[in-house]
Design an enzyme around this catalytic site. Sequence first.
Site, PDB file in Angstrom:
ATOM      1  N   LEU A  18       0.821  -1.218   0.000  1.00  0.00           N
ATOM      2  CA  LEU A  18       0.000   0.000   0.000  1.00  0.00           C
ATOM      3  C   LEU A  18       0.851   1.264   0.000  1.00  0.00           C
ATOM      4  O   LEU A  18       0.419   2.310  -0.493  1.00  0.00           O
ATOM      5  CB  LEU A  18      -0.914   0.008   1.237  1.00  0.00           C
ATOM      6  CG  LEU A  18      -1.910  -1.158   1.360  1.00  0.00           C
ATOM      7  CD1 LEU A  18      -2.609  -1.122   2.704  1.00  0.00           C
ATOM      8  CD2 LEU A  18      -2.933  -1.096   0.226  1.00  0.00           C
ATOM      9  N   GLY A  19       2.030   1.185   0.589  1.00  0.00           N
ATOM     10  CA  GLY A  19       2.882   2.373   0.670  1.00  0.00           C
ATOM     11  C   GLY A  19       4.249   2.006   1.212  1.00  0.00           C
ATOM     12  O   GLY A  19       4.492   0.901   1.682  1.00  0.00           O
ATOM     13  N   GLY A  21       7.826   3.881   3.300  1.00  0.00           N
ATOM     14  CA  GLY A  21       8.489   5.004   3.939  1.00  0.00           C
ATOM     15  C   GLY A  21       9.985   4.774   4.011  1.00  0.00           C
ATOM     16  O   GLY A  21      10.522   3.901   3.328  1.00  0.00           O
ATOM     17  N   ALA A  24       9.955   1.569   6.568  1.00  0.00           N
ATOM     18  CA  ALA A  24       8.809   0.661   6.697  1.00  0.00           C
ATOM     19  C   ALA A  24       8.050   0.558   5.379  1.00  0.00           C
ATOM     20  O   ALA A  24       8.079   1.468   4.548  1.00  0.00           O
ATOM     21  CB  ALA A  24       7.871   1.149   7.793  1.00  0.00           C
ATOM     22  N   VAL A  26       4.065  -0.809   4.034  1.00  0.00           N
ATOM     23  CA  VAL A  26       2.727  -1.180   4.500  1.00  0.00           C
ATOM     24  C   VAL A  26       2.055  -2.038   3.433  1.00  0.00           C
ATOM     25  O   VAL A  26       2.030  -1.676   2.254  1.00  0.00           O
ATOM     26  CB  VAL A  26       1.868   0.065   4.806  1.00  0.00           C
ATOM     27  CG1 VAL A  26       0.486  -0.363   5.320  1.00  0.00           C
ATOM     28  CG2 VAL A  26       2.552   0.960   5.831  1.00  0.00           C
ATOM     29  N   LYS A  41       2.100  -3.123   8.770  1.00  0.00           N
ATOM     30  CA  LYS A  41       3.297  -2.287   8.620  1.00  0.00           C
ATOM     31  C   LYS A  41       4.514  -3.149   8.967  1.00  0.00           C
ATOM     32  O   LYS A  41       4.600  -3.695  10.066  1.00  0.00           O
ATOM     33  CB  LYS A  41       3.230  -1.061   9.536  1.00  0.00           C
ATOM     34  CG  LYS A  41       4.424  -0.111   9.367  1.00  0.00           C
ATOM     35  CD  LYS A  41       4.390   1.019  10.385  1.00  0.00           C
ATOM     36  CE  LYS A  41       3.353   2.056  10.059  1.00  0.00           C
ATOM     37  NZ  LYS A  41       3.488   3.255  10.940  1.00  0.00           N
ATOM     38  N   ASP A 144      -0.564  15.731  15.654  1.00  0.00           N
ATOM     39  CA  ASP A 144      -0.340  15.891  14.206  1.00  0.00           C
ATOM     40  C   ASP A 144      -1.643  15.659  13.449  1.00  0.00           C
ATOM     41  O   ASP A 144      -1.701  14.892  12.483  1.00  0.00           O
ATOM     42  CB  ASP A 144       0.744  14.917  13.721  1.00  0.00           C
ATOM     43  CG  ASP A 144       1.271  15.294  12.329  1.00  0.00           C
ATOM     44  OD1 ASP A 144       1.146  16.482  11.945  1.00  0.00           O
ATOM     45  OD2 ASP A 144       1.804  14.404  11.637  1.00  0.00           O
TER      46      ASP A 144
END
Length: 562
Positions: A18-19, A21, A24, A26, A41, A144
């Site tokens: 999904l993504g 970083g 990490a 996901v 994650k 945040d």
Amino acid sequence: MSKKTVGQKYEYELQNRLGQGAFAEVYKGKNKVTGEIVAIKVIKRSLLAKYGDDILKQIHQEVSILQSLMLSMRKTLCPFINKIYECLETSNNIYIVLEFCNQGTLLDKIKKTRKLPEDEAIFVFFQLVQALDFLCDNNIAHRDIKPENVFIKDGVYKLGDFGFAGQKSLYNTHLGTYPYMAPEFFNSNQYDGNQVDIWALGLLFHEILFGEIYFIGNSQYEVSQKILSKQYTLGSQHQCCKEIRDLLPRMIEKDKSKRITAKQILELPIFQKYKKDNRYLEIEEKERQFWQQFLKSENSQTEEDIKKAQKEEEERQRKEEVEKQRLALEKLQREENQKRERINQQILKIIDIINDMRNGIMIIIKLCEFLQNNFSEVCRYDIFYILKQGYQQQHILKEKLDRADILTKQDHVDFEGIDLDVWDYFYQDQNVQCLIIDIEHDRNQVRKSYISQFNYLNNWTSSKYNNYLLEFQSIGDLDITGGIPLELYLNQLASTITFLKNEESKQSDNGIKLLLKKAIIWIFVVAYYKELISGNKVNISKFLRSIDSDEPEEMKKCLYSQ
């Protein structure tokens, strides 16, 4: 292996990412027991190392906060927080299993619609206020809040990404996203986390109502100055109901002591109707059903099961690592074999090219033999000059090979396609060592022929043309490796070619005419001996074959200029 398992209950496939970083990734995964879709994650410890211990502490803090919220949700339902299901740590990775939100984020929705209809915006806001009230009851601040940290699952809005979250009364770390940061971030050493969350949620509410970010600028500094100095006001362009028009300034209030709280917001009359809204009642019912199933599943898993799952995961990872290493070694071996094959093929090619150069030198030497047998009286000096040039080329080639030089297209046109790394292996090859010995043998044979021709010419000149003896000896006494001065060499061969052409025109004997034609073409080719040996002048192998064909026209066809 594209399918991965996490503990006993969860699995995911590598293609469902999904993504990603800094440290990490996901993935979209699944609870194998219930079939529920989850987000997993995967944090790689190897990538965390360069960030130091602080990032690991921050991850553990985020997990701890989410787990404490999950414990609180057992007593007080709150569907508006992105849930954590499990955290499993192994020697290689940290796995965090989260609730999967199938409709993206609030930011995705804003990008599509710019703003929401007032009733929908209030309903979204109502859900997020409940999330803040729940955090406040658990002494947790998010710190945040912004559209990309609000996730949507089946129409339910959930506050997520607790990477900046904390659990204490006062904070002094200044963090967040500038357009949503409260004034106390910039003018105070300490701040209340729940108060800054209310400020941020007020600005988020403004954004989804009116399609604008209120505090915006060309730099972080400009944004911070507007937050400190620009008073929040709603103009005629900001169309909304009176209750919201009164509420927003109380949330986006610079004086933090006067800022409204989440609990006070939920007590306002405007939100009473949403508590009875069928959409809200359905969300509550689904949340109750979720917890019944979740607790049932959790109770069936003993502590021993969890430890067993963790050991199984570590063993799976160990086997996977062993398999990776095996595949890596196999790949390395394949690449090494391919490299060796390429090198062997190119070594053979280099040997072929050097043999082509030897054949080019052979054309020079064989010309001397041809002239000796057919035109020795006319071409005494030509034979000597040509022989010396042939020896010089053999000597140059041998010296380069002895020095283990890298030969280039200046030596022969076909060297252009040879990879540089091949030469490191070329001179270690046994076949090459034998080739160098053969070239040394060739050189010695030509040297003997040269000395014999020199002695013959020395005697012949002293008896027939004694006045030219010193001139001949000055040329003959030159170092045999140096060759004949090029201008003298070319002038000598040019005059010989002219003489032979004249003789050809006078001859009626076809056999002699054939020999003369052959000699003229052959001498012309050898005149440019450097281009000959480098493969630039002729096709060497074809020219050698055509020499024996007694067809001068075939020799001409071997010239690249033809």
